[in-house]
Each structure stands twice: as structure tokens, then as C-alpha cells.
Design a protein around this motif. Structure first.
Motif, PDB file in Angstrom:
ATOM      1  N   LYS A 197     -11.174  42.036  43.878  1.00 36.43           N
ATOM      2  CA  LYS A 197     -10.243  43.147  44.085  1.00 36.43           C
ATOM      3  C   LYS A 197      -8.882  42.902  43.447  1.00 36.43           C
ATOM      4  CE  LYS A 197     -13.126  45.531  46.622  1.00 36.43           C
ATOM      5  NZ  LYS A 197     -13.639  46.850  46.203  1.00 36.43           N
ATOM      6  N   GLY A 198      -8.716  41.759  42.784  1.00 35.48           N
ATOM      7  CA  GLY A 198      -7.478  41.484  42.061  1.00 35.48           C
ATOM      8  C   GLY A 198      -6.447  40.662  42.802  1.00 35.48           C
ATOM      9  N   ALA A 199      -6.777  40.177  43.992  1.00 32.86           N
ATOM     10  CA  ALA A 199      -5.831  39.362  44.751  1.00 32.86           C
ATOM     11  C   ALA A 199      -5.979  37.888  44.398  1.00 32.86           C
ATOM     12  CB  ALA A 199      -6.058  39.558  46.250  1.00 32.86           C
ATOM     13  N   VAL A 213      -3.509  36.063  49.322  1.00 37.70           N
ATOM     14  CA  VAL A 213      -4.137  35.918  50.638  1.00 37.70           C
ATOM     15  C   VAL A 213      -4.808  34.552  50.774  1.00 37.70           C
ATOM     16  CG1 VAL A 213      -5.742  36.945  52.275  1.00 37.70           C
ATOM     17  CG2 VAL A 213      -4.554  38.410  50.613  1.00 37.70           C
ATOM     18  N   ALA A 214      -4.359  33.785  51.746  1.00 37.00           N
ATOM     19  CA  ALA A 214      -4.961  32.474  52.026  1.00 37.00           C
ATOM     20  C   ALA A 214      -6.061  32.608  53.061  1.00 37.00           C
ATOM     21  CB  ALA A 214      -3.897  31.501  52.510  1.00 37.00           C
ATOM     22  N   VAL A 215      -6.956  31.628  53.075  1.00 43.31           N
ATOM     23  CA  VAL A 215      -8.076  31.600  54.018  1.00 43.31           C
ATOM     24  C   VAL A 215      -8.094  30.243  54.718  1.00 43.31           C
ATOM     25  CG1 VAL A 215     -10.573  31.815  54.315  1.00 43.31           C
ATOM     26  CG2 VAL A 215      -9.416  33.144  52.528  1.00 43.31           C
ATOM     27  N   MET A 216      -8.268  30.257  56.020  1.00 40.59           N
ATOM     28  CA  MET A 216      -8.439  29.028  56.797  1.00 40.59           C
ATOM     29  C   MET A 216      -9.668  29.217  57.664  1.00 40.59           C
ATOM     30  SD  MET A 216      -5.713  27.130  59.332  1.00 40.59           S
ATOM     31  CE  MET A 216      -6.154  25.638  60.253  1.00 40.59           C
ATOM     32  N   ALA A 217     -10.630  28.285  57.555  1.00 45.96           N
ATOM     33  CA  ALA A 217     -11.925  28.503  58.202  1.00 45.96           C
ATOM     34  C   ALA A 217     -12.518  27.217  58.766  1.00 45.96           C
ATOM     35  CB  ALA A 217     -12.907  29.112  57.200  1.00 45.96           C
ATOM     36  N   ARG A 218     -13.339  27.388  59.802  1.00 45.89           N
ATOM     37  CA  ARG A 218     -14.117  26.286  60.363  1.00 45.89           C
ATOM     38  C   ARG A 218     -15.055  25.722  59.304  1.00 45.89           C
ATOM     39  NH1 ARG A 218     -15.050  26.266  66.010  1.00 45.89           N
ATOM     40  NH2 ARG A 218     -17.134  25.465  65.626  1.00 45.89           N
ATOM     41  N   GLN A 219     -15.240  24.414  59.337  1.00 47.29           N
ATOM     42  CA  GLN A 219     -16.163  23.782  58.397  1.00 47.29           C
ATOM     43  C   GLN A 219     -17.550  23.711  59.039  1.00 47.29           C
ATOM     44  OE1 GLN A 219     -14.962  19.888  56.957  1.00 47.29           O
ATOM     45  NE2 GLN A 219     -15.996  20.256  55.013  1.00 47.29           N
ATOM     46  N   ASP A 220     -18.217  24.857  59.043  1.00 44.75           N
ATOM     47  CA  ASP A 220     -19.588  24.941  59.519  1.00 44.75           C
ATOM     48  C   ASP A 220     -20.271  26.088  58.793  1.00 44.75           C
ATOM     49  OD1 ASP A 220     -18.602  27.257  60.751  1.00 44.75           O
ATOM     50  OD2 ASP A 220     -18.685  26.437  62.786  1.00 44.75           O
ATOM     51  N   VAL A 247     -15.765  43.395  53.718  1.00 47.53           N
ATOM     52  CA  VAL A 247     -14.894  44.329  54.426  1.00 47.53           C
ATOM     53  C   VAL A 247     -13.506  43.724  54.624  1.00 47.53           C
ATOM     54  CG1 VAL A 247     -14.518  45.530  56.615  1.00 47.53           C
ATOM     55  CG2 VAL A 247     -16.792  45.534  55.559  1.00 47.53           C
ATOM     56  N   ILE A 248     -13.439  42.463  55.031  1.00 41.17           N
ATOM     57  CA  ILE A 248     -12.141  41.816  55.263  1.00 41.17           C
ATOM     58  C   ILE A 248     -11.340  41.734  53.965  1.00 41.17           C
ATOM     59  CG2 ILE A 248     -10.969  39.694  55.970  1.00 41.17           C
ATOM     60  CD1 ILE A 248     -13.462  39.113  57.704  1.00 41.17           C
ATOM     61  N   GLY A 249     -11.979  41.258  52.887  1.00 42.25           N
ATOM     62  CA  GLY A 249     -11.285  41.144  51.613  1.00 42.25           C
ATOM     63  C   GLY A 249     -10.777  42.480  51.122  1.00 42.25           C
ATOM     64  N   ASP A 250     -11.622  43.482  51.235  1.00 43.48           N
ATOM     65  CA  ASP A 250     -11.244  44.821  50.796  1.00 43.48           C
ATOM     66  C   ASP A 250     -10.097  45.364  51.652  1.00 43.48           C
ATOM     67  OD1 ASP A 250     -11.924  47.219  49.113  1.00 43.48           O
ATOM     68  OD2 ASP A 250     -12.333  48.101  51.068  1.00 43.48           O
ATOM     69  N   LEU A 251     -10.148  45.115  52.953  1.00 44.55           N
ATOM     70  CA  LEU A 251      -9.114  45.597  53.862  1.00 44.55           C
ATOM     71  C   LEU A 251      -7.751  44.984  53.526  1.00 44.55           C
ATOM     72  CD1 LEU A 251      -8.262  47.142  56.450  1.00 44.55           C
ATOM     73  CD2 LEU A 251      -8.983  45.119  57.759  1.00 44.55           C
ATOM     74  N   ALA A 252      -7.729  43.679  53.290  1.00 42.92           N
ATOM     75  CA  ALA A 252      -6.458  43.016  52.984  1.00 42.92           C
ATOM     76  C   ALA A 252      -5.816  43.581  51.724  1.00 42.92           C
ATOM     77  CB  ALA A 252      -6.682  41.505  52.839  1.00 42.92           C
ATOM     78  N   VAL A 253      -6.625  43.825  50.704  1.00 45.40           N
ATOM     79  CA  VAL A 253      -6.096  44.370  49.455  1.00 45.40           C
ATOM     80  C   VAL A 253      -5.616  45.807  49.657  1.00 45.40           C
ATOM     81  CG1 VAL A 253      -6.674  45.007  47.078  1.00 45.40           C
ATOM     82  CG2 VAL A 253      -7.452  42.816  48.006  1.00 45.40           C
ATOM     83  N   LYS A 254      -6.397  46.600  50.372  1.00 41.25           N
ATOM     84  CA  LYS A 254      -5.985  47.983  50.640  1.00 41.25           C
ATOM     85  C   LYS A 254      -4.705  48.035  51.475  1.00 41.25           C
ATOM     86  CE  LYS A 254     -10.403  50.401  50.219  1.00 41.25           C
ATOM     87  NZ  LYS A 254     -11.465  51.169  50.915  1.00 41.25           N
ATOM     88  N   ASP A 255      -4.484  47.021  52.292  1.00 38.47           N
ATOM     89  CA  ASP A 255      -3.255  46.958  53.083  1.00 38.47           C
ATOM     90  C   ASP A 255      -2.050  46.536  52.250  1.00 38.47           C
ATOM     91  OD1 ASP A 255      -4.503  47.807  55.376  1.00 38.47           O
ATOM     92  OD2 ASP A 255      -4.676  45.815  56.282  1.00 38.47           O
ATOM     93  N   GLU A 301     -16.300  31.912  51.942  1.00 42.65           N
ATOM     94  CA  GLU A 301     -16.709  32.063  50.542  1.00 42.65           C
ATOM     95  C   GLU A 301     -16.778  33.535  50.149  1.00 42.65           C
ATOM     96  OE1 GLU A 301     -20.438  30.887  47.557  1.00 42.65           O
ATOM     97  OE2 GLU A 301     -20.478  30.319  49.678  1.00 42.65           O
ATOM     98  N   GLN A 302     -17.355  34.368  51.035  1.00 45.41           N
ATOM     99  CA  GLN A 302     -17.462  35.787  50.709  1.00 45.41           C
ATOM    100  C   GLN A 302     -16.095  36.466  50.700  1.00 45.41           C
ATOM    101  OE1 GLN A 302     -20.467  37.772  49.856  1.00 45.41           O
ATOM    102  NE2 GLN A 302     -18.603  38.764  49.093  1.00 45.41           N
ATOM    103  N   VAL A 303     -15.229  36.090  51.628  1.00 47.95           N
ATOM    104  CA  VAL A 303     -13.884  36.656  51.649  1.00 47.95           C
ATOM    105  C   VAL A 303     -13.152  36.332  50.358  1.00 47.95           C
ATOM    106  CG1 VAL A 303     -11.615  36.531  52.747  1.00 47.95           C
ATOM    107  CG2 VAL A 303     -13.663  36.682  54.165  1.00 47.95           C
ATOM    108  N   GLU A 304     -13.210  35.063  49.948  1.00 48.10           N
ATOM    109  CA  GLU A 304     -12.522  34.672  48.711  1.00 48.10           C
ATOM    110  C   GLU A 304     -13.078  35.423  47.508  1.00 48.10           C
ATOM    111  OE1 GLU A 304     -11.253  30.750  46.054  1.00 48.10           O
ATOM    112  OE2 GLU A 304     -12.687  30.514  47.713  1.00 48.10           O
ATOM    113  N   THR A 305     -14.404  35.524  47.421  1.00 45.86           N
ATOM    114  CA  THR A 305     -15.027  36.226  46.298  1.00 45.86           C
ATOM    115  C   THR A 305     -14.553  37.669  46.227  1.00 45.86           C
ATOM    116  OG1 THR A 305     -17.005  34.831  46.361  1.00 45.86           O
ATOM    117  CG2 THR A 305     -17.231  36.996  45.332  1.00 45.86           C
ATOM    118  N   THR A 306     -14.528  38.340  47.374  1.00 42.52           N
ATOM    119  CA  THR A 306     -14.116  39.745  47.407  1.00 42.52           C
ATOM    120  C   THR A 306     -12.647  39.899  47.054  1.00 42.52           C
ATOM    121  OG1 THR A 306     -15.790  40.234  49.070  1.00 42.52           O
ATOM    122  CG2 THR A 306     -13.988  41.815  48.831  1.00 42.52           C
ATOM    123  N   LEU A 307     -11.791  39.047  47.604  1.00 39.47           N
ATOM    124  CA  LEU A 307     -10.368  39.129  47.295  1.00 39.47           C
ATOM    125  C   LEU A 307     -10.127  39.020  45.796  1.00 39.47           C
ATOM    126  CD1 LEU A 307      -8.952  36.925  50.180  1.00 39.47           C
ATOM    127  CD2 LEU A 307      -8.400  39.336  49.805  1.00 39.47           C
TER     128      LEU A 307
END
Length: 441
Positions: free
Chosen positions: A232-234, A208-215, A195-203, A223-229
Motif C-alpha cells: 500500500k506504499g507505507a 508503521v512499525a510492528v511488534m509481535a509475539r514470536q510464535d 485488513v490491518i495494513g489497509d486500515l492503517a494506510v487509509k487512516d 508478516e502479512q501486515v508488513e507485506t500489506t503495508l
């Protein structure tokens, strides 16, 4: 109806790791606001692997006749803001269950048997679980953080106690060997990440960069956000993991600045209050770059100096905010709630457990687990505890749809259908502006 898998059979499926997203359908939904189960066959000895589905043998009845529900939820740590709505959800469900006559003729404890889960730093969850064991609980609702649940899941399930989390979203639970005793009412981050990846592209964002906790939570969602982005061509110029206990985030923010993103997905907990000012100082403030928050950091930041206007975020939520339920939830907390995140999922987790205990005619963790999937799907739909309990008393198979939405539990003990609410900040308070329904099979 589709027969529910018993603990042994469901564990075997997980161990085989045959878990994949066969289909995920997303549909945007606007939001203004924010077969009978006879179980009459002979039962196998408890503790053996000889269990079968709900149309055949059931676990031997080993409960003491009174369902005891404990809560392992955060009152301290980075996720302490999630504690009040989650605890209120459990308490409100207990109130409603007792008002309807309790479970199998016995009332539940009037007040939540609560122990603090913390956030893993320091690790206090183990001793909290021991305290709940001292209360002879059959079920533990929690923890909120995926990493905390992973630290105690073996202790809980090895004791024959059922664990159900209202907020764990790490995909790791889909394949965890939990003896069939772990469930959750929040969907896997396979859904939220898409949903997040799709939302960013639709916007309209393409870098799009990702910063995340290492846990477990941060890595899985990132990982899922990056895959979706990418699907979607980003472009994803940076996917940066940071230590949750870091004193500062200078190196990571320098990497973000070098990546020159037009949007940033921030998968954090409370440390976001340090990260936003540091990003702003680097010219990457929310007025310069689009931010996307997630369930771990969607909170009211009225006490902070930064301005989050325009920041969007996601967390599992009903398609439409129910003001009446939120009012009841607030009442269960004494009228002091500031956030409602995961309150509905906590309520549904508690109601599901109670209904499964009625369907099993027993309050042991194993017995309840054997009926969790059955009461959540493929029967007569019902939306309130009393309505569902009355149907069970009449010999009906039920399908509980909760205040958080459909909670159809799949073979992994997770919802296979859920709704992700899309939020947007005005100032430092957010409001639900849309929602996306998804199905994971």
C-alpha cells in the motif's frame, strides 16, 4: 453442488502446498454497533486411504451412535478472557441442538465437556486432550491459541478425533498435514493482516512499525501486515518479534522508539498490559502514536490505569453486532460475559459439527469430517440448527450460514469468506465501528 473433499484428498492437497491467495476482495460495511448427498455407495474399510467425495463412497460408520463434543478452551493463561465467550458459544449451541431433538435421535451431553487449554506456558493442553479422550469425545472444539492447537493437533487427529477451532488464525494450518480432521471457523490471518495494513494506510499513516509475539500466531500475522503495508506504499521501519515469556520489553521498545513510527501494530496477548505503560514511558503512548490491536489483545481493560481512547483493532466478527445473540450468549454464561470475541465462531463450530454428523448419519470423527465442507456451502441456505436439520431430513443439501457470517469451508478446512470487525476504544472499552468482508480462494 461442488463435491466436498474427503480427509485423504484434502490432506493430499495440503501436502502439495498448492495454497495461495488467488483473490481477496475487501469491501467496507458500516456497523451501527458494534444436489443431494445420498452416501449410499459401499464404504471403504476405516483407516485406509480409500475415501472419496460426498457424491460417492463415505467412510464406514464407526461411531457409537451418540455424538460427544469436548471443548479445549482457555480458562487460565493470557487468553483466559476469551474462554467465557467461547465456552458460552459451545454451550448455547448444545442447548439449541438438544432443543431441536439432538443429533441422529440422541441428545448431546447437557453441559460442555470442558478442559483447560491454557496458553502454552505451561503446556497443559496435552493432558487436557487426554482427559477429553477419557470421555470418548468424537470432536474437540479448540484450542483458542494457534500455538496450542499446533502442539496437540497430531495427538487429536491421529486418534481419529475431529478438531475444530473457533479462533485459530495462523496461516500454518492451511498447509498442515492434519489427515483431513482439522477445521476452523475463524479465517486465516492472511485476511486479518491485510485488513490491518489497509486500515492503517487509509487512516493516513505511512511509517508503521510492528511488534509481535514470536510464535506461529504472531509471526504469521506480522508478516502479512508488513507485506500489506508495503504493498500500500507505507514504510515499515521496524518489525520486531519478542519472546512471549519475556520479563520486560525494554530492548524491543527502544528499537521502536528509534524507528520513530507514526503508528504501531501490536500483535500481543495479555502482555499488552505491560507493553502499553512501557511504550508510554518512552514517549510512544496511545495519545502520541496511533495503535492498532488484533484479536489476541482486543479486550476490556477497564481495570488498567492507561487510557486507550482512539486505539483501533480488528478481530473476526459479524458485519453487524447482534444484540439478541449476545444476550443469549451472555445467558449461557450465567450473565457474566465481559467480552464476546469468538463466541459466534464457537457457536458455529459446534452447529457445523452436529449438522455434519446428521449428514453423515454417524458420529465418528472421520464420518463427520467427510461432510463438513458439504454442509457449509453450495446448498440451500439455512441459518439455524433446526432449520438446517429439517432440510437434511428432507434430503436437501444445505449451506449453513452462521451467526459469525458465511462459514463456507474451503479445501483446507478454513472459511474462504469471512468478515473482520473494526473496533475502536473509548477509554478502555471498545465498540465495533465498521467491518470488512474478504474472500480467500
Amino acid at each position: 453442488m461442488e463435491a466436498a473433499l474427503t480427509p485423504t484428498r484434502r490432506t493430499a492437497r495440503r501436502a502439495a502446498a498448492l495454497v495461495a491467495v488467488a483473490a481477496l476482495s475487501l469491501s467496507a460495511c458500516g456497523s451501527d454497533d458494534g444436489d443431494d448427498n445420498d452416501n449410499e455407495s459401499s464404504a471403504p474399510d476405516p483407516g485406509t486411504s480409500e475415501t472419496s467425495d460426498t457424491t460417492g463412497d463415505a467412510p464406514a460408520k464407526t461411531g457409537d451412535g451418540t455424538l460427544k463434543i469436548g471443548a479445549l478452551l482457555p480458562t487460565t493463561g493470557d487468553l483466559a478472557y476469551l474462554g467465557p465467550p467461547e465456552i458460552a458459544g459451545v454451550q448455547l449451541a448444545i442447548d439449541d441442538i438438544n432443543a431441536a431433538g439432538g443429533v441422529n435421535g440422541k441428545m448431546l451431553d447437557e453441559k460442555v465437556l470442558l478442559e483447560d487449554s491454557g496458553d502454552g506456558t505451561p503446556d497443559i493442553a496435552g493432558q487436557s486432550v487426554d482427559a477429553l479422550f477419557g470421555e470418548d469425545v468424537d470432536v474437540i472444539v479448540g484450542a483458542a491459541a494457534s500455538g496450542v492447537s499446533l502442539s496437540v493437533i497430531d495427538k487429536i487427529t491421529s486418534a481419529g478425533v475431529l478438531q475444530i477451532s473457533p479462533a485459530n488464525t495462523a496461516p500454518a494450518f492451511d498447509t498442515y498435514d492434519d489427515k483431513g480432521l482439522y477445521f476452523r471457523t475463524a479465517p486465516s490471518d492472511r485476511l486479518q493482516g491485510q485488513v490491518i495494513g489497509d486500515l492503517a494506510v487509509k487512516d493516513g499513516f505511512s511509517n508503521v512499525a510492528v511488534m509481535a509475539r514470536q510464535d506461529a500466531y504472531g509471526e504469521g500475522l506480522a508478516e502479512q501486515v508488513e507485506t500489506t503495508l508495503k504493498e500500500k506504499g507505507a514504510s515499515v521501519p521496524a518489525n520486531i518479534l519478542y519472546a512471549a515469556d519475556a520479563e520486560n520489553f525494554t530492548a524491543e521498545i527502544n528499537q521502536l522508539a528509534a524507528a520513530k513510527p507514526d503508528a504501531i501494530v501490536l500483535i500481543t496477548f495479555e502482555e499488552i498490559t505491560k507493553i502499553v505503560p512501557a511504550l508510554t514511558a518512552k514517549g510512544l503512548g496511545p495519545d502520541k502514536v496511533q495503535y492498532y490491536f488484533v484479536d489476541g489483545n482486543m479486550a476490556d481493560y477497564s481495570d488498567q490505569q492507561f487510557d486507550l481512547t482512539g486505539v483501533k483493532g480488528t478481530f473476526p466478527a459479524p458485519a453487524e453486532v447482534d444484540p439478541e445473540f449476545n444476550k443469549r450468549l451472555d445467558g449461557a454464561n450465567g450473565g457474566k460475559l465481559e467480552d464476546y470475541t469468538y463466541g459466534p465462531q464457537s457457536y458455529d463450530a459446534t452447529v457445523l459439527v452436529a449438522l455434519a454428523a446428521i449428514a453423515a448419519g454417524d458420529d465418528s470423527g472421520e464420518s463427520i469430517a467427510s461432510q463438513m465442507q458439504a454442509v457449509s456451502r453450495d446448498g440451500t441456505k439455512c441459518t439455524a440448527f433446526k432449520e438446517c436439520a429439517d432440510l437434511l431430513a428432507d434430503g436437501e443439501d444445505i449451506d449453513y450460514d452462521g451467526v459469525s457470517g458465511p462459514v463456507d469451508l474451503n479445501d483446507n478446512g478454513s472459511p474462504n469468506a469471512a468478515t473482520i470487525g473494526i473496533q475502536e476504544y473509548t477509554g478502555n472499552k471498545y465498540k465495533q465501528i465498521d467491518s470488512v468482508g474478504g474472500v480467500l480462494e
